[in-house]
Design a protein around this motif. Structure first.
Motif, short mmCIF file in Angstrom:
data_model
loop_
_atom_site.label_atom_id
_atom_site.label_comp_id
_atom_site.label_asym_id
_atom_site.label_seq_id
_atom_site.Cartn_x
_atom_site.Cartn_y
_atom_site.Cartn_z
N UNK A 162 0.84 -1.19 0.00
CA UNK A 162 0.00 0.00 0.00
C UNK A 162 0.88 1.24 0.00
N UNK A 163 0.44 2.25 -0.73
CA UNK A 163 1.06 3.58 -0.73
C UNK A 163 0.02 4.56 -0.20
N UNK A 164 0.38 5.30 0.84
CA UNK A 164 -0.57 6.21 1.46
C UNK A 164 0.04 7.61 1.48
N UNK A 165 -0.38 8.49 0.54
CA UNK A 165 0.11 9.86 0.58
C UNK A 165 -0.45 10.55 1.83
N UNK A 166 0.43 11.15 2.61
CA UNK A 166 -0.02 11.86 3.80
C UNK A 166 0.98 12.97 4.11
N UNK A 167 0.47 14.17 4.28
CA UNK A 167 1.34 15.32 4.50
C UNK A 167 2.27 15.50 3.32
N UNK A 168 3.56 15.74 3.60
CA UNK A 168 4.53 15.94 2.53
C UNK A 168 5.31 14.67 2.20
N UNK A 169 4.82 13.52 2.65
CA UNK A 169 5.45 12.22 2.42
C UNK A 169 4.42 11.21 1.92
N UNK A 170 4.92 10.08 1.44
CA UNK A 170 4.09 8.92 1.16
C UNK A 170 4.55 7.80 2.08
N UNK A 171 3.61 7.20 2.79
CA UNK A 171 3.88 6.05 3.64
C UNK A 171 3.82 4.81 2.75
N UNK A 172 4.89 4.04 2.74
CA UNK A 172 4.95 2.81 1.95
C UNK A 172 4.81 1.64 2.91
N UNK A 173 3.85 0.76 2.65
CA UNK A 173 3.66 -0.45 3.43
C UNK A 173 4.04 -1.62 2.53
N UNK A 174 4.96 -2.46 3.00
CA UNK A 174 5.42 -3.58 2.21
C UNK A 174 5.17 -4.92 2.89
N UNK A 175 4.88 -5.93 2.10
CA UNK A 175 4.70 -7.30 2.57
C UNK A 175 6.02 -8.04 2.35
N UNK A 176 6.68 -8.46 3.41
CA UNK A 176 8.00 -9.09 3.32
C UNK A 176 7.86 -10.48 2.69
N UNK A 177 8.66 -10.72 1.64
CA UNK A 177 8.64 -11.99 0.94
C UNK A 177 9.96 -12.75 1.05
N UNK A 178 10.99 -12.07 1.58
CA UNK A 178 12.30 -12.72 1.72
C UNK A 178 13.10 -11.97 2.78
N UNK A 179 13.82 -12.74 3.60
CA UNK A 179 14.70 -12.17 4.63
C UNK A 179 16.09 -12.74 4.43
N UNK A 180 17.09 -11.85 4.38
CA UNK A 180 18.49 -12.26 4.33
C UNK A 180 19.12 -11.81 5.64
N UNK A 181 19.67 -12.76 6.38
CA UNK A 181 20.28 -12.44 7.67
C UNK A 181 21.66 -13.06 7.71
N UNK A 182 22.69 -12.21 7.65
CA UNK A 182 24.08 -12.66 7.64
C UNK A 182 24.75 -12.39 8.99
#
Length: 188
Positions: free
Chosen positions: A144-164
């Motif tokens: 989801x992209x939510x324009x609010x104020x002078x920014x856009x809030x980006x909401x992402x669904x995590x599909x992969x995690x890399x942990x080193x």
């Protein structure tokens, strides 16, 4: 209903003029000065575009939900990366360690300098650029992209995690505090 009780779906429906009338004269300078005293982890967001990779530094990263795994970050409407971000299907968010301060600085400068060193990054099979030497990164589809104020809030669904990190806590994450980069100091 107060703004703190509104469901997120209604955030995009907020009239900017309604928000202006509710901030009781708090100036951007006052707000910025107060926020400088709140430390934030430093991330770099990267995404793919046909003509060139895109990336930017973000200190607004947050984990939103475990089930489903959701993340968020903000991007300014004045950012050179805003058009690419609003068109993107997916992103990679890199959690920077203190050894990567140079990357945070590079990704805060002109867009043509960000991927100038081809030895410092490669591309995932899904197309997004990944920065080498980053202890942790997550790939997420744009939910989801939510324009609010002078920014856009980006909401992402995590599909992969890399942990080193080898299962250990990230020793020295890079923090941004009071206008400069820092590493956390342990409590005695």
């Amino acid at each position: 209903m107060s703004s703190s009780q509104r469901p997120d779906a209604e955030l995009a429906d907020l009239d900017p003029q309604d928000l202006e009338s509710q901030h009781d004269g708090v100036t951007a300078a006052q707000y910025r000065a107060a926020m400088r005293h709140y430390p934030a982890g430093v991330t770099i967001v990267t995404l793919s575009r046909p003509e060139r990779p895109v990336g930017f530094t973000a200190t607004s990263f947050a984990s939103l939900s475990l089930d489903p795994p959701l993340i968020s970050f903000n991007i300014a409407h004045t950012s050179s990366s805003i058009d690419a971000m609003t068109e993107a299907d997916s992103v990679v968010v890199h959690f920077l360690g203190e050894h990567q301060q140079h990357l945070a600085q590079r990704f805060s400068r002109a867009a043509d300098e960000r991927f100038a060193d081809p030895e410092s990054w490669s591309t995932l099979d899904t197309g997004e650029p990944v920065l080498h030497g980053t202890p942790i990164w997550v790939r997420a589809t744009v939910h989801r992209l939510i324009p609010i104020g002078d920014h856009t809030l980006v909401v992402g669904l995590v599909t992969r995690v890399h942990d080193d990190t080898g299962g250990e806590p990230m020793r020295n994450p890079l923090l941004y505090y009071n206008g400069t980069y820092h590493r956390p100091a342990g409590l005695d």
